[in-house]
Scaffold this active site. Structure first.
Site, PDB file in Angstrom:
ATOM      1  CB  THR A 225      14.607 -34.925  13.070  1.00 48.61           C
ATOM      2  OG1 THR A 225      15.812 -35.666  13.263  1.00 48.61           O
ATOM      3  CG2 THR A 225      13.556 -35.362  14.074  1.00 48.61           C
TER       4      THR A 225
ATOM      5  CG  HIS B 220      27.237 -35.374   6.199  1.00 53.66           C
ATOM      6  ND1 HIS B 220      26.777 -35.196   7.483  1.00 53.66           N
ATOM      7  CD2 HIS B 220      27.383 -34.112   5.683  1.00 53.66           C
ATOM      8  CE1 HIS B 220      26.654 -33.901   7.736  1.00 53.66           C
ATOM      9  NE2 HIS B 220      26.997 -33.227   6.664  1.00 53.66           N
TER      10      HIS B 220
ATOM     11  CB  THR C  53      -3.149  -0.418  22.224  1.00 54.84           C
ATOM     12  OG1 THR C  53      -1.773  -0.063  22.327  1.00 54.84           O
ATOM     13  CG2 THR C  53      -3.564  -1.264  23.418  1.00 54.84           C
TER      14      THR C  53
ATOM     15  CG  HIS D 273      27.900 -33.461  14.448  1.00 58.30           C
ATOM     16  ND1 HIS D 273      27.469 -33.321  13.162  1.00 58.30           N
ATOM     17  CD2 HIS D 273      27.423 -34.663  14.874  1.00 58.30           C
ATOM     18  CE1 HIS D 273      26.744 -34.383  12.833  1.00 58.30           C
ATOM     19  NE2 HIS D 273      26.707 -35.207  13.837  1.00 58.30           N
TER      20      HIS D 273
ATOM     21  CE1 TYR E 126      24.300 -39.311  15.404  1.00 54.89           C
ATOM     22  CE2 TYR E 126      25.059 -37.329  16.526  1.00 54.89           C
ATOM     23  CZ  TYR E 126      24.914 -38.073  15.370  1.00 54.89           C
ATOM     24  OH  TYR E 126      25.393 -37.596  14.169  1.00 54.89           O
TER      25      TYR E 126
ATOM     26  CG  ASP F  80      -2.457  -9.114  21.972  1.00 56.84           C
ATOM     27  OD1 ASP F  80      -1.253  -9.360  21.700  1.00 56.84           O
ATOM     28  OD2 ASP F  80      -2.869  -9.020  23.131  1.00 56.84           O
TER      29      ASP F  80
END
Length: 856
Positions: A398, A54, A593, A233, A288, A591
């Site tokens: 996308t 869709h 210790t 939406h 949009y 990184d």
């Protein structure tokens, strides 16, 4: 394509879900040489009935997160190379335009240009209102301030792309099985063994969950609580418009039309019709638009969040409406229900921008679903609980091409890559989540919040304010509240960013704290600068409980750590060593210790902030059976007392000799601070004289009080993360996830001194090649802005003239050096101290100079 009754009995890899993500992963795996890949889906193919069916398929590539833009770039190139069954290219490169109705949005579009330049998108442009109308004649230019234009944006039909990818994958040996619902994944000895479907069982070694809005359902069957929330939406398509009559097209003869119509009904004839002009976004109104022949499609996020319960989602098959589509809620189109946009209904905003749609009938309309994650990024990678279990969820059309490629490389070669280059996926890694994020309460609320802000102007420092807060409290939480701490959520922890109780320090240090008035001044307080300078000149105490703390135990723990770490890990009890952890491609995986606390016990300390759990998962995955790896982050309170007066303060609460001779840098001791047992490390991420303290959580608040009371004589002050960021950046300490991650090898990052090539460790071959100068295309560079009053934020391009040569990985004002400090990676010829470059920020160019590090 074969029906589900032809289910194979076994396979190396099973992909559950044949939408755009599953098809991309299958295609990429077979392109890498795998031929025993089976893809199963509950619906028909290629129109499975999920979001890919869709979705209107618009592709706006530019985003602030680098991985989203890079995924979209790769997707565009891939879809452009695909051929649909009609013989046409699958991708419609018509360009994309985002318009601004406010000055604030126009400033945001300038940031779009700068992100596009940082991520190497071609030719990003700002347009005047008239230039927008030239490219989109139906837009009323009187309603807008301007626009952002990306010429390579466009549209791809999810169905056409799925079909093309599946055909290519099948040519490479993959098998696709439709009409076959997956019911369970069986595991044995914490490893995937078989996929159980309604039509039978497939024995397999690997499973990829690519079911998008159904991801949580399948995960729950395995007690893997994935925070994937389906959200709705609205999408509508107008009737034919006279203004678009020249774009009328009959696509009923398209080879996929009948298949599409069987699942989606008559709207298939619109959805299969590609746009003939730039796609459009009106983000101020969360809308949009794209054309479908002689009609306009209008998508709206401009309504209150609607989050269905994933356990109540149905399935897909032919003969009925797909489960990823819910009935259109007219109320949400005709009324202003979005909590941040209360003044204008979506339909009104649409008709203002595109007057041709005013009064037009909405011929097709529905509520379509997609998936959201807590940070709006994909959920992908190997699930740490089970060998062979992978996820690929929360991914839009996308980004699916790039995500599929990165995941396939990860599965096949151990390192995510795009176009032959490493890409860091820490913020998209499935293992990044904390336990509370797996609850449906959390996933629902934050999924809804992510939906709410998807088109909003969101500052990079913005944090949730009223949803799912106050979940994790450090033992010092109530002390922080008493001192009016500005608390921000970090991995669920309520952490101080600064303390309002330190406001009196601002006057003392005001000459060294420049004002910030623009975008960079949001979510900032001058108190951060005052706290920073107080640590440099006096003494401060910082709560670092949320740093990741990992215990490695066993007779072979030392040997394992040597294999895990780049440095020489031959440690005596009490030794502390800084080291790196690389992946197979030589990228810096973390990184940290390492402290040897006992003969067979080691403590790893690191900060990954929102992505620190990735480190835990990686270490567990690498560990042999006779070595135990425990995440003890929540078990230990942690704090650091640091600054020139730190020794004086701490000497009041312990009898231990804290002198340099007795307690040298990078060593640890176990003793008491008054009546509190501590493990103390002579290290400091702030770069000043200091000690880190670790104690069982129940002692944490009392330890904090002991140190604060002892420091009253020296005006000790607590300080927050804002000050810590400023302190560490001007000292040159890297922050993993920002200026250090898997796209960098140790030598590019300037950390070759933490590598011992006489030892064997993961990724050594690639690291050794870098040590010889191979694969060094960029080197880290420390910049300071020449304008001593200016501050910039990260992710902005570094320029030589009009050429982008890098981008800012991190940036913060250095209150001690009196200039904004930024870290970037530049071609070696630009990384030489003294070189001048420019930084493009908010439309202005700032001259910056490469400096020797550390600055302090």
């Amino acid at each position: 394509m074969s029906r589900g009754s032809n289910l194979p009995a076994e396979a190396d890899t099973v992909i559950v879900g044949a939408g755009i993500v599953g098809c991309n992963v299958a295609y990429q795996l077979t392109e890498l040489g795998r031929d025993d890949v089976v893809v199963v889906d509950q619906g028909p193919m290629p129109t499975t009935g999920g979001s890919s069916t869709h979705a209107p398929g618009i592709m706006f590539q530019t985003d602030e997160p680098k991985i989203l833009t890079k995924f979209a770039q790769y997707s565009r190139k891939l879809y452009s190379d695909l051929e649909g069954q009609d013989g046409e290219q699958a991708y419609n490169e018509v360009g994309g335009i985002e318009v601004a109705r406010t000055d604030e949005r126009m400033e945001y579009l300038q940031r779009r240009v700068e992100w596009a330049k940082s991520w190497d998108l071609p030719d990003p442009q700002l347009l005047s209102p008239e230039e927008v109308e030239e490219k989109l004649p139906l837009v009323d230019s009187n309603r807008i301030k301007g626009g952002y234009y990306s010429p390579t944006d466009g549209q791809v039909s999810g169905v056409v792309a799925c079909d093309a990818l599946a055909r290519e994958a099948m040519n490479n040996g993959a098998t696709f099985v439709p009409h076959t619902r997956t019911e369970d994944v069986k595991v044995e000895n914490d490893a995937v063994r078989e996929v159980v479907t309604e039509n039978g069982v497939i024995e397999c070694d690997e499973v990829v969950i690519a079911t998008n809005i159904w991801t949580r359902q399948l995960g729950e069957k395995l007690d893997v609580h994935l925070p994937v929330a389906p959200v709705e939406h609205q999408y509508t398509i107008t009737e034919s418009l006279d203004e678009l009559s020249d774009a009328t097209a009959d696509i009923t003869d398209h080879p996929l039309f009948e298949n599409y119509r069987n699942v989606s009904g008559e709207k298939a004839k619109r959805l299969l019709s590609g746009p003939d002009r730039p796609i459009l976004r009106d983000q101020d109104n969360a809308l949009y638009f794209r054309t479908h022949g002689d009609a306009y499609g209008i998508g709206s996020y401009n309504h209150e969040p609607i989050v269905p319960d994933p356990q109540e989602l149905g399935g897909n098959d032919s003969g009925g409406e797909q489960a990823s589509v819910h009935e259109f809620t007219e109320y949400h189109m005709d009324n202003a229900t979005h909590p941040d946009r209360p003044d204008k209904a979506p339909r009104q905003a649409s008709d203002e921008l595109l007057p041709a749609t005013d009064g037009a009938e909405l011929e097709y309309k529905y509520n379509g679903m997609f998936a959201e994650s807590p940070n709006g990024l994909p959920i992908m990678g190997p699930v740490q609980q089970y060998d062979g279990l992978w996820t690929a969820a929360g991914i839009w059309v996308t980004h699916a091409g790039g995500a599929g490629k990165a995941l396939a490389e990860w599965m096949e070669n151990g390192v995510p890559q795009l176009d032959g280059e490493r890409i860091d996926l820490a913020h998209a890694n499935v293992n990044r989540f904390d336990d509370h994020e797996g609850s449906w309460d959390f996933a629902r609320d934050i999924g809804g919040e992510q939906y709410r802000i998807v088109y909003s102007i969101v500052h990079p420092k913005w944090i949730w304010t009223d949803k799912q807060r106050d979940i994790r409290r450090t033992p010092m939480y109530h002390s922080h509240k008493e001192l009016d701490a500005e608390l921000w959520a970090e991995a669920g922890w309520e952490e101080p960013q600064w303390f309002e109780s330190n406001a009196d320090l601002v006057a003392e240090y005001s000459d060294d704290i420049p004002d910030r008035d623009g975008w960079e001044g949001k979510y900032w307080s001058p108190i951060e600068g005052a706290e920073t300078l107080n640590v440099r000149n006096n003494v401060g105490l910082h709560d670092m409980t949320s740093f990741n703390k990992i215990e490695v135990v066993g007779s072979d723990a030392g040997e394992f750590l040597q294999y895990l770490c780049t440095n020489d890990m031959e440690l005596d009890v009490g030794d502390v060593r800084y080291t790196l952890m690389c992946n197979e491609g030589g990228g810096v995986r973390a990184d940290f210790t390492v402290t040897r606390t006992d003969a067979e016990r080691y403590l790893i300390l690191t900060t990954g902030r929102e992505v620190g759990n990735n480190h835990v998962a990686w270490i567990r995955d690498q560990a042999p059976e006779d070595v135990t790896v425990n995440d003890i982050t929540s078990s230990l309170a942690a704090m650091v007392c640091t600054g020139p007066n730190a020794r004086k303060v701490l000497s009041k609460v312990t009898d231990v000799d804290l002198s340099d001779d007795a307690f040298p840098f990078f060593t640890s001791k176990q003793f008491f601070v008054k009546n509190v047992p501590v493990t103390a490390l002579r290290v400091s991420f702030a770069g000043e004289l200091g000690w880190e303290f670790y104690t069982p959580s129940e002692y944490g608040e009392r330890l904090w009080e002991h140190i604060m009371e002892a420091g009253e004589e020296y005006d000790i002050r607590p300080y927050g993360n804002g000050a810590l960021d400023a302190l560490r950046i001007e000292k040159g300490f890297r922050l993993w996830g920002q200026d250090l991650h898997t796209e960098h090898n140790p030598y590019e990052a300037g950390l070759g001194w933490a590598v011992d090539l006489e030892t064997d460790f993961i990724g050594k071959e690639a690291v050794a090649a870098a040590a010889n100068g191979d694969n060094i295309e960029h080197e880290i560079a420390c910049l300071t802005l020449n304008d001593e009053t200016a501050t910039v934020l990260s992710h902005r391009p570094v320029l030589d003239g009009d050429e982008t040569i890098g981008y800012l990985h991190s940036a913060e004002y250095g209150y001690t050096v009196g200039a904004c400090v930024a870290y970037t990676y530049l071609p070696p010829e630009y990384a030489e101290p003294g070189t001048e470059v420019e930084v493009l920020y908010e439309g202005e160019r700032y001259t910056a100079t490469v400096r020797e590090e550390p600055l302090v």
